[in-house]
Design an enzyme around this catalytic site. Structure first.
Site, PDB file in Angstrom:
ATOM      1  N   LYS A  96      -9.127   0.626  13.418  1.00 39.77           N
ATOM      2  CA  LYS A  96      -8.717  -0.252  12.323  1.00 39.77           C
ATOM      3  C   LYS A  96      -8.712  -1.711  12.767  1.00 39.77           C
ATOM      4  O   LYS A  96      -9.036  -2.617  11.993  1.00 39.77           O
ATOM      5  CB  LYS A  96      -7.318   0.147  11.825  1.00 39.77           C
ATOM      6  N   SER A 109      -7.047   1.383   5.172  1.00 35.68           N
ATOM      7  CA  SER A 109      -7.707   0.286   4.474  1.00 35.68           C
ATOM      8  C   SER A 109      -7.854   0.658   3.003  1.00 35.68           C
ATOM      9  O   SER A 109      -8.168   1.805   2.679  1.00 35.68           O
ATOM     10  CB  SER A 109      -9.097   0.011   5.073  1.00 35.68           C
ATOM     11  N   GLU A 145     -14.144  -7.495   9.209  1.00 40.70           N
ATOM     12  CA  GLU A 145     -13.778  -8.083   7.917  1.00 40.70           C
ATOM     13  C   GLU A 145     -13.666  -9.608   8.015  1.00 40.70           C
ATOM     14  O   GLU A 145     -14.107 -10.333   7.121  1.00 40.70           O
ATOM     15  CB  GLU A 145     -12.458  -7.478   7.469  1.00 40.70           C
ATOM     16  N   TYR A 146     -13.089 -10.107   9.117  1.00 38.32           N
ATOM     17  CA  TYR A 146     -12.997 -11.556   9.322  1.00 38.32           C
ATOM     18  C   TYR A 146     -14.390 -12.181   9.255  1.00 38.32           C
ATOM     19  O   TYR A 146     -14.597 -13.216   8.612  1.00 38.32           O
ATOM     20  CB  TYR A 146     -12.397 -11.862  10.701  1.00 38.32           C
ATOM     21  N   GLY A 178      -5.948  -1.622   0.451  1.00 38.76           N
ATOM     22  CA  GLY A 178      -5.213  -2.658  -0.256  1.00 38.76           C
ATOM     23  C   GLY A 178      -4.619  -2.174  -1.567  1.00 38.76           C
ATOM     24  O   GLY A 178      -4.340  -0.991  -1.755  1.00 38.76           O
ATOM     25  N   ASP A 184      13.383   3.371   1.284  1.00 39.12           N
ATOM     26  CA  ASP A 184      13.078   1.947   1.382  1.00 39.12           C
ATOM     27  C   ASP A 184      14.324   1.207   0.908  1.00 39.12           C
ATOM     28  O   ASP A 184      14.713   1.338  -0.260  1.00 39.12           O
ATOM     29  CB  ASP A 184      11.871   1.582   0.502  1.00 39.12           C
ATOM     30  N   ASN A 239      -0.565  -1.787  10.486  1.00 42.56           N
ATOM     31  CA  ASN A 239      -1.565  -2.408  11.363  1.00 42.56           C
ATOM     32  C   ASN A 239      -0.961  -2.717  12.728  1.00 42.56           C
ATOM     33  O   ASN A 239      -0.852  -3.869  13.136  1.00 42.56           O
ATOM     34  CB  ASN A 239      -2.110  -3.692  10.739  1.00 42.56           C
ATOM     35  N   MET A 291       0.827  -1.207   0.000  1.00 41.64           N
ATOM     36  CA  MET A 291       0.000   0.000   0.000  1.00 41.64           C
ATOM     37  C   MET A 291       0.861   1.256   0.000  1.00 41.64           C
ATOM     38  O   MET A 291       0.457   2.301  -0.514  1.00 41.64           O
ATOM     39  CB  MET A 291      -0.942   0.006   1.201  1.00 41.64           C
ATOM     40  N   GLY A 292       2.049   1.172   0.606  1.00 41.33           N
ATOM     41  CA  GLY A 292       2.898   2.349   0.668  1.00 41.33           C
ATOM     42  C   GLY A 292       3.236   2.912  -0.689  1.00 41.33           C
ATOM     43  O   GLY A 292       3.222   4.140  -0.891  1.00 41.33           O
ATOM     44  N   HIS A 326     -12.245  -2.774  12.631  1.00 36.67           N
ATOM     45  CA  HIS A 326     -12.559  -2.860  11.202  1.00 36.67           C
ATOM     46  C   HIS A 326     -12.113  -4.213  10.642  1.00 36.67           C
ATOM     47  O   HIS A 326     -12.869  -4.905   9.945  1.00 36.67           O
ATOM     48  CB  HIS A 326     -11.855  -1.716  10.479  1.00 36.67           C
ATOM     49  N   ASN A 327     -10.899  -4.631  10.970  1.00 37.44           N
ATOM     50  CA  ASN A 327     -10.397  -5.892  10.434  1.00 37.44           C
ATOM     51  C   ASN A 327     -11.069  -7.092  11.080  1.00 37.44           C
ATOM     52  O   ASN A 327     -11.242  -8.130  10.445  1.00 37.44           O
ATOM     53  CB  ASN A 327      -8.879  -5.967  10.605  1.00 37.44           C
TER      54      ASN A 327
END
Length: 290
Positions: A151, A101, A158-159, A103, A20, A75, A1-2, A154-155
């Protein structure tokens, strides 16, 4: 995502410097990166949770100066973020935890951002938030740790959503009807009360891998957020049975041999005389024991 976030910022006219060690960057060290930015600097980290996050934050604090802003967009566990806020504040650095969020699709459609920390630091990040998020897709949700807490939940949700889709399509795959699961996932995307982006992605998966998903192994990892959500629910005496069941289903997917099922079958045989199926014994290669 970065990388997607960096590209989205640059497309909107932001000047972004990067570090990086794995890819081409504008800087070869964090110290050089700091020298490329005007104060107050903003360091935005996008690294996996765990030891690498801890190390990256401490290394960043060693080169940042008072009034600079350090953002953790990974995360991370929210209690770690609260502690890191204190570490940063002790050095005069402002710390913001941002749950992200979106992806791999975030570059084109935007990233949902949930920010925690002090109001002044969040306001300094407002131009970046507006660029990264779709319309109405970001908020300063609370104080230090709040972004990563939201977050985490949120995840966890999502599960549960993923498990509900998984179980429903599992049932249809075993029905007496010759169902086209790709077609069903497709039509459910329009007008159905269960339509969602996750369903869009499932439809794409069926298109890419076939209706039986033949080339995908039945093994589901978890990256920690579901466990943290359940632990916090236990601490708060809040029932989260769907999220807990979804996490345990992921655990079950990783077991080649389900010993619990063996125990249940053996008990049924003992108390009721119910038949048990003989397990297939593996024939060992004699050369492997040498």
């Amino acid at each position: 995502m970065g990388s997607g976030m960096t590209e989205r910022l640059r497309r909107d006219g932001h000047e972004v410097m990067t570090y990086d060690p794995q890819v081409h960057s504008t800087a070869e060290s964090l110290a050089e990166l700091a020298s490329q930015l005007e104060q107050p600097r903003v360091f935005w980290l996008m690294v996996p949770s765990g030891e690498i996050t801890e190390r990256s934050i401490q290394d960043s604090l060693s080169v940042l100066e008072p009034d600079d802003v350090l953002v953790d967009g990974g995360n991370s566990y929210f209690r770690d973020s609260i502690r890191r806020y204190g570490d940063a504040k002790g050095r005069g650095v402002r710390f913001v935890d941002v749950g992200v969020s979106g992806g791999v699709w975030g570059l084109e459609v935007g990233f949902c951002l949930m920010a925690g920390g002090d109001e002044d630091a969040a306001q300094l990040l407002e131009p970046a938030f507006r660029t990264l998020a779709p319309e109405n897709g970001y908020a300063h949700v609370g104080g230090p740790g709040a972004g990563h807490f939201v977050k985490m939940v949120h995840n966890g949700i999502e599960y549960g959503l993923m498990e509900a889709y998984a179980e429903g399509f599992e049932l249809m795959s075993h029905s007496e009807f010759d169902l086209d699961l790709e077609e069903i996932a497709g039509i459910w995307r329009y007008g159905s009360v269960v339509r969602s982006w996750l369903l869009d992605l499932l439809y794409e998966a069926f298109k890419d891998h076939g209706g039986e998903l033949e080339d995908i192994a039945p093994y589901v990892e978890d990256s920690g957020e579901g466990r943290w959500t359940i632990n916090e629910a236990i601490n708060a005496n809040v029932p989260v049975p769907v999220i807990a069941t979804a996490l345990f289903a992921r655990f079950a997917s990783r077991r080649e041999i389900n010993f619990a099922a063996k125990v249940a079958a053996a008990l049924r045989n003992q108390f009721g005389g119910h038949a048990v199926r003989a397990a297939e014994r593996r024939v060992e290669d004699p050369d492997r024991s040498r």
